[in-house]
Design a protein around this motif. Structure first.
Motif, PDB file in Angstrom:
ATOM      1  N   HIS A  93       0.823  -1.217   0.000  1.00 30.79           N
ATOM      2  CA  HIS A  93       0.000   0.000   0.000  1.00 30.79           C
ATOM      3  C   HIS A  93       0.859   1.270   0.000  1.00 30.79           C
ATOM      4  CE1 HIS A  93      -3.646  -2.327   0.642  1.00 30.79           C
ATOM      5  NE2 HIS A  93      -2.947  -3.048   1.520  1.00 30.79           N
ATOM      6  N   GLU A  94       2.102   1.140  -0.411  1.00 23.84           N
ATOM      7  CA  GLU A  94       3.036   2.268  -0.356  1.00 23.84           C
ATOM      8  C   GLU A  94       2.511   3.488  -1.111  1.00 23.84           C
ATOM      9  OE1 GLU A  94       7.772   3.172  -0.936  1.00 23.84           O
ATOM     10  OE2 GLU A  94       6.872   1.589  -2.140  1.00 23.84           O
ATOM     11  N   THR A  95       1.939   3.296  -2.292  1.00 23.32           N
ATOM     12  CA  THR A  95       1.423   4.418  -3.088  1.00 23.32           C
ATOM     13  C   THR A  95       0.355   5.176  -2.309  1.00 23.32           C
ATOM     14  OG1 THR A  95       1.887   3.198  -5.109  1.00 23.32           O
ATOM     15  CG2 THR A  95       0.373   5.047  -5.289  1.00 23.32           C
ATOM     16  N   GLU A  96      -0.531   4.444  -1.678  1.00 24.76           N
ATOM     17  CA  GLU A  96      -1.593   5.066  -0.875  1.00 24.76           C
ATOM     18  C   GLU A  96      -0.991   5.876   0.278  1.00 24.76           C
ATOM     19  OE1 GLU A  96      -4.799   3.566   2.460  1.00 24.76           O
ATOM     20  OE2 GLU A  96      -4.240   2.166   0.871  1.00 24.76           O
ATOM     21  N   TYR A  97      -0.003   5.290   0.962  1.00 22.94           N
ATOM     22  CA  TYR A  97       0.621   5.985   2.089  1.00 22.94           C
ATOM     23  C   TYR A  97       1.378   7.228   1.642  1.00 22.94           C
ATOM     24  CZ  TYR A  97      -0.370   1.635   4.594  1.00 22.94           C
ATOM     25  OH  TYR A  97      -0.988   0.540   5.154  1.00 22.94           O
ATOM     26  N   LEU A  98       2.046   7.154   0.513  1.00 21.68           N
ATOM     27  CA  LEU A  98       2.787   8.316   0.025  1.00 21.68           C
ATOM     28  C   LEU A  98       1.832   9.443  -0.370  1.00 21.68           C
ATOM     29  CD1 LEU A  98       5.658   6.596  -1.977  1.00 21.68           C
ATOM     30  CD2 LEU A  98       5.706   7.512   0.357  1.00 21.68           C
ATOM     31  N   LYS A  99       0.673   9.100  -0.926  1.00 19.18           N
ATOM     32  CA  LYS A  99      -0.329  10.125  -1.251  1.00 19.18           C
ATOM     33  C   LYS A  99      -0.862  10.762   0.031  1.00 19.18           C
ATOM     34  CE  LYS A  99      -4.648  11.280  -3.505  1.00 19.18           C
ATOM     35  NZ  LYS A  99      -4.713  12.450  -2.697  1.00 19.18           N
ATOM     36  N   LYS A 100      -1.180   9.936   1.015  1.00 20.25           N
ATOM     37  CA  LYS A 100      -1.659  10.470   2.292  1.00 20.25           C
ATOM     38  C   LYS A 100      -0.586  11.349   2.939  1.00 20.25           C
ATOM     39  CE  LYS A 100      -4.289   7.942   5.021  1.00 20.25           C
ATOM     40  NZ  LYS A 100      -4.766   6.805   5.849  1.00 20.25           N
ATOM     41  N   SER A 101       0.659  10.955   2.774  1.00 19.37           N
ATOM     42  CA  SER A 101       1.770  11.738   3.308  1.00 19.37           C
ATOM     43  C   SER A 101       1.836  13.114   2.649  1.00 19.37           C
ATOM     44  CB  SER A 101       3.078  10.977   3.083  1.00 19.37           C
ATOM     45  OG  SER A 101       4.181  11.776   3.412  1.00 19.37           O
ATOM     46  N   ASP A 102       1.715  13.145   1.328  1.00 16.55           N
ATOM     47  CA  ASP A 102       1.719  14.422   0.597  1.00 16.55           C
ATOM     48  C   ASP A 102       0.530  15.292   1.002  1.00 16.55           C
ATOM     49  OD1 ASP A 102       4.077  13.907  -0.757  1.00 16.55           O
ATOM     50  OD2 ASP A 102       3.081  13.197  -2.578  1.00 16.55           O
ATOM     51  N   ASP A 103      -0.641  14.669   1.134  1.00 10.69           N
ATOM     52  CA  ASP A 103      -1.833  15.410   1.558  1.00 10.69           C
ATOM     53  C   ASP A 103      -1.640  15.992   2.953  1.00 10.69           C
ATOM     54  OD1 ASP A 103      -3.002  14.700  -0.849  1.00 10.69           O
ATOM     55  OD2 ASP A 103      -4.283  13.136   0.031  1.00 10.69           O
ATOM     56  N   LEU A 104      -1.050  15.214   3.846  1.00 12.06           N
ATOM     57  CA  LEU A 104      -0.781  15.695   5.201  1.00 12.06           C
ATOM     58  C   LEU A 104       0.188  16.874   5.170  1.00 12.06           C
ATOM     59  CD1 LEU A 104      -1.042  15.423   8.280  1.00 12.06           C
ATOM     60  CD2 LEU A 104       0.889  13.835   8.186  1.00 12.06           C
ATOM     61  N   TRP A 105       1.235  16.749   4.367  1.00 10.81           N
ATOM     62  CA  TRP A 105       2.214  17.838   4.261  1.00 10.81           C
ATOM     63  C   TRP A 105       1.541  19.120   3.783  1.00 10.81           C
ATOM     64  CZ3 TRP A 105       6.698  19.141   6.107  1.00 10.81           C
ATOM     65  CH2 TRP A 105       7.335  20.256   5.570  1.00 10.81           C
ATOM     66  N   LYS A 106       0.728  19.028   2.728  1.00 11.48           N
ATOM     67  CA  LYS A 106       0.031  20.217   2.198  1.00 11.48           C
ATOM     68  C   LYS A 106      -0.884  20.827   3.255  1.00 11.48           C
ATOM     69  CE  LYS A 106       0.173  18.469  -2.509  1.00 11.48           C
ATOM     70  NZ  LYS A 106      -0.583  17.738  -3.523  1.00 11.48           N
TER      71      LYS A 106
END
Length: 115
Positions: A93-106
């Protein structure tokens, strides 16, 4: 009761991630040391748990933790999340986590700008 169950779940996830890190730290000691010295020691344990819960669960971030995260720069955030997401038990699920990470950063950047 629901909040208590969420906290217990988060605690178990953190413990599992710490156990997953132990072998990786011995193999990638220089990278782990750099990550620890430049990022992890500057974020409170509560904020670290909030970050992990926000990315790997459906947790939320408090405004103070967002501000602390942004102070530590995106490279620390990205390195920490990528390091955790690369673990065998999470990589599917790395892609999902990286997207959530980017969303959190923004989100955190927007909170910091409005302060």
């Amino acid at each position: 009761m629901s909040k208590f169950n969420t906290q217990i779940t988060t605690l178990f996830i953190v413990l599992a991630l710490v156990c997953a890190f132990v072998p990786a730290f011995s193999v990638e000691e220089a990278e782990a040391t750099l990550l620890w010295n430049t990022c992890l020691v500057k974020i409170t344990p509560k904020c670290a748990l909030d970050i992990i819960a926000a990315v790997f669960e459906n947790g939320t971030m408090s405004d103070p933790c967002c501000k602390d995260l942004v102070k530590e720069r995106k490279v620390c955030h990205d390195t920490l999340i990528k390091y955790i997401a690369d673990k065998p038990m999470l990589i599917a699920h790395e892609t999902e986590y990286l997207k959530k990470s980017d969303d959190l950063w923004k989100y955190c950047v927007s909170i910091s700008k409005n302060a």
